[in-house]
Motif scaffolding. Sequence first.
Motif, short mmCIF file in Angstrom:
data_model
loop_
_atom_site.label_atom_id
_atom_site.label_comp_id
_atom_site.label_asym_id
_atom_site.label_seq_id
_atom_site.Cartn_x
_atom_site.Cartn_y
_atom_site.Cartn_z
N GLY A 166 -16.83 -4.01 -16.74
CA GLY A 166 -15.62 -3.40 -17.29
C GLY A 166 -14.89 -2.51 -16.30
N ASN A 167 -15.30 -2.50 -15.03
CA ASN A 167 -14.68 -1.65 -14.01
C ASN A 167 -13.59 -2.40 -13.25
OD1 ASN A 167 -16.49 0.44 -14.64
ND2 ASN A 167 -18.00 -0.32 -13.17
N ALA A 168 -12.58 -1.66 -12.80
CA ALA A 168 -11.54 -2.24 -11.95
C ALA A 168 -12.08 -2.41 -10.54
CB ALA A 168 -10.30 -1.34 -11.95
N VAL A 169 -11.89 -3.59 -9.96
CA VAL A 169 -12.39 -3.88 -8.62
C VAL A 169 -11.26 -4.09 -7.61
CG1 VAL A 169 -14.58 -4.81 -9.40
CG2 VAL A 169 -12.60 -6.32 -9.22
N ARG A 170 -10.04 -4.32 -8.09
CA ARG A 170 -8.88 -4.43 -7.22
C ARG A 170 -7.65 -3.89 -7.95
NH1 ARG A 170 -12.31 -5.46 -4.14
NH2 ARG A 170 -12.48 -7.19 -2.63
N MET A 171 -6.72 -3.35 -7.18
CA MET A 171 -5.41 -2.97 -7.72
C MET A 171 -4.35 -3.34 -6.71
SD MET A 171 -3.97 0.64 -9.27
CE MET A 171 -4.16 1.57 -7.76
N PHE A 172 -3.30 -4.00 -7.19
CA PHE A 172 -2.24 -4.48 -6.33
C PHE A 172 -0.93 -3.81 -6.74
CE2 PHE A 172 -5.27 -7.99 -7.10
CZ PHE A 172 -5.79 -8.10 -5.82
N THR A 173 -0.25 -3.20 -5.77
CA THR A 173 1.03 -2.55 -6.02
C THR A 173 2.07 -3.11 -5.06
OG1 THR A 173 0.56 -0.75 -4.47
CG2 THR A 173 -0.09 -0.42 -6.76
N GLY A 174 3.33 -2.94 -5.41
CA GLY A 174 4.43 -3.45 -4.61
C GLY A 174 5.57 -3.95 -5.46
N ARG B 144 3.83 -1.36 -13.24
CA ARG B 144 4.11 -2.12 -12.02
C ARG B 144 2.89 -2.30 -11.14
NH1 ARG B 144 9.68 1.22 -11.10
NH2 ARG B 144 10.44 0.87 -13.21
N THR B 145 1.73 -2.26 -11.71
CA THR B 145 0.51 -2.56 -10.98
C THR B 145 -0.19 -3.74 -11.63
OG1 THR B 145 -0.92 -1.09 -12.29
CG2 THR B 145 0.23 -0.13 -10.39
N VAL B 146 -0.94 -4.45 -10.80
CA VAL B 146 -1.83 -5.53 -11.25
C VAL B 146 -3.25 -5.08 -10.96
CG1 VAL B 146 -2.48 -7.94 -11.00
CG2 VAL B 146 -0.08 -7.28 -10.80
N ARG B 147 -4.11 -5.20 -11.95
CA ARG B 147 -5.50 -4.80 -11.75
C ARG B 147 -6.43 -5.97 -12.04
NH1 ARG B 147 -5.94 1.50 -12.42
NH2 ARG B 147 -3.75 2.06 -12.58
N ASP C 268 0.83 -1.21 0.00
CA ASP C 268 0.00 0.00 0.00
C ASP C 268 0.86 1.25 0.00
OD1 ASP C 268 0.98 -0.57 2.46
OD2 ASP C 268 -0.86 -0.16 3.57
N GLU C 269 2.08 1.15 -0.50
CA GLU C 269 2.97 2.30 -0.60
C GLU C 269 3.30 2.58 -2.06
OE1 GLU C 269 5.45 2.23 3.60
OE2 GLU C 269 6.42 1.51 1.79
N GLY C 270 3.91 3.74 -2.28
CA GLY C 270 4.46 4.05 -3.60
C GLY C 270 3.51 4.83 -4.48
N ILE C 271 3.72 4.68 -5.81
CA ILE C 271 2.94 5.36 -6.84
C ILE C 271 2.15 4.32 -7.60
CG2 ILE C 271 3.07 6.74 -8.94
CD1 ILE C 271 3.94 8.36 -6.62
N ASN D 254 8.97 -4.56 -14.00
CA ASN D 254 7.85 -4.78 -14.91
C ASN D 254 7.24 -6.15 -14.66
OD1 ASN D 254 8.44 -2.31 -16.13
ND2 ASN D 254 9.85 -3.26 -17.58
N ILE D 255 5.92 -6.21 -14.66
CA ILE D 255 5.22 -7.47 -14.36
C ILE D 255 5.22 -8.33 -15.62
CG2 ILE D 255 3.04 -8.48 -13.63
CD1 ILE D 255 2.59 -5.82 -12.10
N THR D 256 5.68 -9.57 -15.48
CA THR D 256 5.90 -10.43 -16.64
C THR D 256 5.01 -11.67 -16.67
OG1 THR D 256 7.72 -11.46 -15.41
CG2 THR D 256 8.28 -9.69 -16.95
N ALA D 257 4.34 -12.02 -15.57
CA ALA D 257 3.51 -13.23 -15.57
C ALA D 257 2.44 -13.11 -14.50
CB ALA D 257 4.36 -14.48 -15.34
N LEU D 258 1.27 -13.70 -14.79
CA LEU D 258 0.15 -13.75 -13.86
C LEU D 258 -0.46 -15.15 -13.89
CD1 LEU D 258 -1.80 -10.46 -14.75
CD2 LEU D 258 -0.41 -10.83 -12.70
#
Length: 749
Positions: A580-588, A570-573, A263-266, A592-596
């Motif tokens: 079509g709305n975002a319901v969660r966002m994960f930062t940390g 660097r966020t996961v949504r 829950d920190e950062g940009i 660059n995010i390469t796999a989910l």
Amino acid sequence: MSAPGGGAPSPAPRSGSIGPNASMPVPQQQPIAANPPVVHTPTTPGPSGPSPAPVSQQNLNQIVIDYLAKKGYTRTEAMLRMESASQDIDGRSLPQLNENQRPKYRNGFDLLKSWIEDNLDLYKPELRRVLWPLFVYSFLDLATALYPENAEQFFTANKNLFLPEHSEDIRSLQKITLPEHVQDNATAKLYRGNKYRVILSNPAFSNLMQFLESKSKEGGAVMSAILSSYCSVVTKDRAADERFSFAAMLGRADQTSTFPAEDEGIPGHHPGSAYTGDNPAMAGTLPKLRLGKLPPEPELESDVRAELEEHDLKDPPAPGRNTLVQEYDQMIKKEEDEDAPSHAEIAFPPSTARDVAMEVQRVKENRDRFRIEGRTGGVGVACSVCLFTFHNTYDRMICTDFSDDNMLVAAGFEDSYIRVWSLDGKAIKATHEGVEEHTSTPSNSKRLFGHSGPVYAVKFAPSAQRSEGEMAPTNARWLLSSSADKTIRLWSLDLWQCMVVYKGHDQPVWDLSWGPFGYYFVSGGHDKTARLWATDRIRQQRIFAGHDQDVDCVCFHPNSAYVFTGSSDRTVRMWAVTTGNAVRMFTGHTGNITALACSRNGKLLASADDHGSIFLWDLAPGRLLKRMRGHGKGGIWSLDWSVESTVLVSSGADNTVRVWDIAPPAPEPSANTARLATETGTGAKVDANTTSAAAQPSSTVGPGGGKKKGKENVVTPDQISAFPTKKSPVYKVKFTNMNLIVAGGAYLP
């Protein structure tokens, strides 16, 4: 528009028989309260209409700058650019630096750095995280004030403190020397346009502010001004947040890394919340998720149950084993506390005989699978990996995928074509007898041509192993591919031809993912959007927009109600398919995010980055469970979950396949728990609980520390085992429905 030549692939088991041509249902709008409208009478004549939105100070400055540039007033333009850049996020002008103030940035930062290192070990980890935003904003202020030499000296003297955690940002910021660079640099604009969120315990924050006030004349006032203008400092009480309890803080006492919390950062936001606005009433809102299994439609369930009863009569189970009907009841059983999507929310075509046959085969595989219950007593599970190595690719292979029936493997190449092989080396069998005679001669591989650019992703549609006496073929029949030519193509594996070309992205398409039932699929691309498609519709059904950079990887939730996107920002949504709305966002993530990959029980999400870190997220509360490390740099390219959702497998550019334990949250690596793994390239299994004789003492990077030595990687205790290859980066790793691991990589001598 329907796909020619037999239509789009038929869906697998699902709910909601609405019809193949039905559009995605849209929730009805809530009625507006019946209040009498307020009529405003214009005081000046002119056409009526909505009043124009107020122009912000920064937008107004940019309009004037554009006008001056057009007229050729270059000196006036340069002065206005410099003054415009010297404003904080709220539009207030920052004090201009004079000759006496310039050294105070460096003095204040050095004093704070020394004070943190001399502080109590209890507060060091959280105070160290304050240094990163102070470093960034001090450097940007110096560059904005036209002091390039001071900015460069400050940057060079302190950048090593934040390696490797913030290496991407440092690489981007080191190019800045002038105010114009601050205006044009994407990373600088991201930091200057958002407040950096910092979480501190109350005692740590009080001590920090007291120190800065006591050193006001030596540079403390400058650091305080940066915290006030550019940072959003949130204080937490020990009793209110378990992360700041004495036990947790003592466990992090010897931690030297400066990774931000989730829950920190940009952009600064509450954990898991997708809302990043300024409305306090909306801050931290977490919409309720429906993570339960999608119930099968009644007709499909009755047909599957009848088939399973027939199989039980022909082949009764051994004593002590469930019948197929009992296994099916356990698979579709709904937990009491789970909320699942309803039949009317997501439109699917009617079920077919193939859907029934696939569901029957899935029940068989679920009962007969090799069971993985996780690590017990410190002993890793008995996992092994079957690796398929591609030779003579000359580093031109980009992506690969395995079919669910374990019969085919496909690869995409820079040369704009796709090649499909049979895994057993035999000629590829036709789905229907006689089809092969009209297509081509039997062969163990096929080439697919049609794209006009490098192929970045290939994905097989859901399928199942074929069995004797099946009522319909269940093998892989469809393949999706995406390319730099901005298109997505659907290929028939019966005719070996392209059936549909999907156009919508206006930039290269990086990744694809099929929905679990083979009707919908999602794509992500360079245009910063993800798009939802239906196989029998030529246009996208949803556009998921909100990321600041490319959407690099995508995946579906097991119940088809949600889509996940990972981005270079660097966020996961997490997005709701129905709205079509975002319901969660994960930062940390700091890379660059390469796999989910979403767990099969639908409760957890794993995300990986190019710094070698894997994050596990609990979807319902939107919180980070733990962070696992072990991979080297270069990127983790593939993730997958076991059937029980207790074990995670990963692979990437460091030439390894690694198996991870998903049991309770684990502490961050420390001098006592972390170890260093060296891959010898012998192909031997490396267990997490054995210490290699070649392992050397840990050498990490923290404030006041030096660089890492060699190519050694910190490995957290969550790693069960690692399987190194000699010189083969592993592009794809996958758990089959029988809980066996298959992987594919290219030998690059």
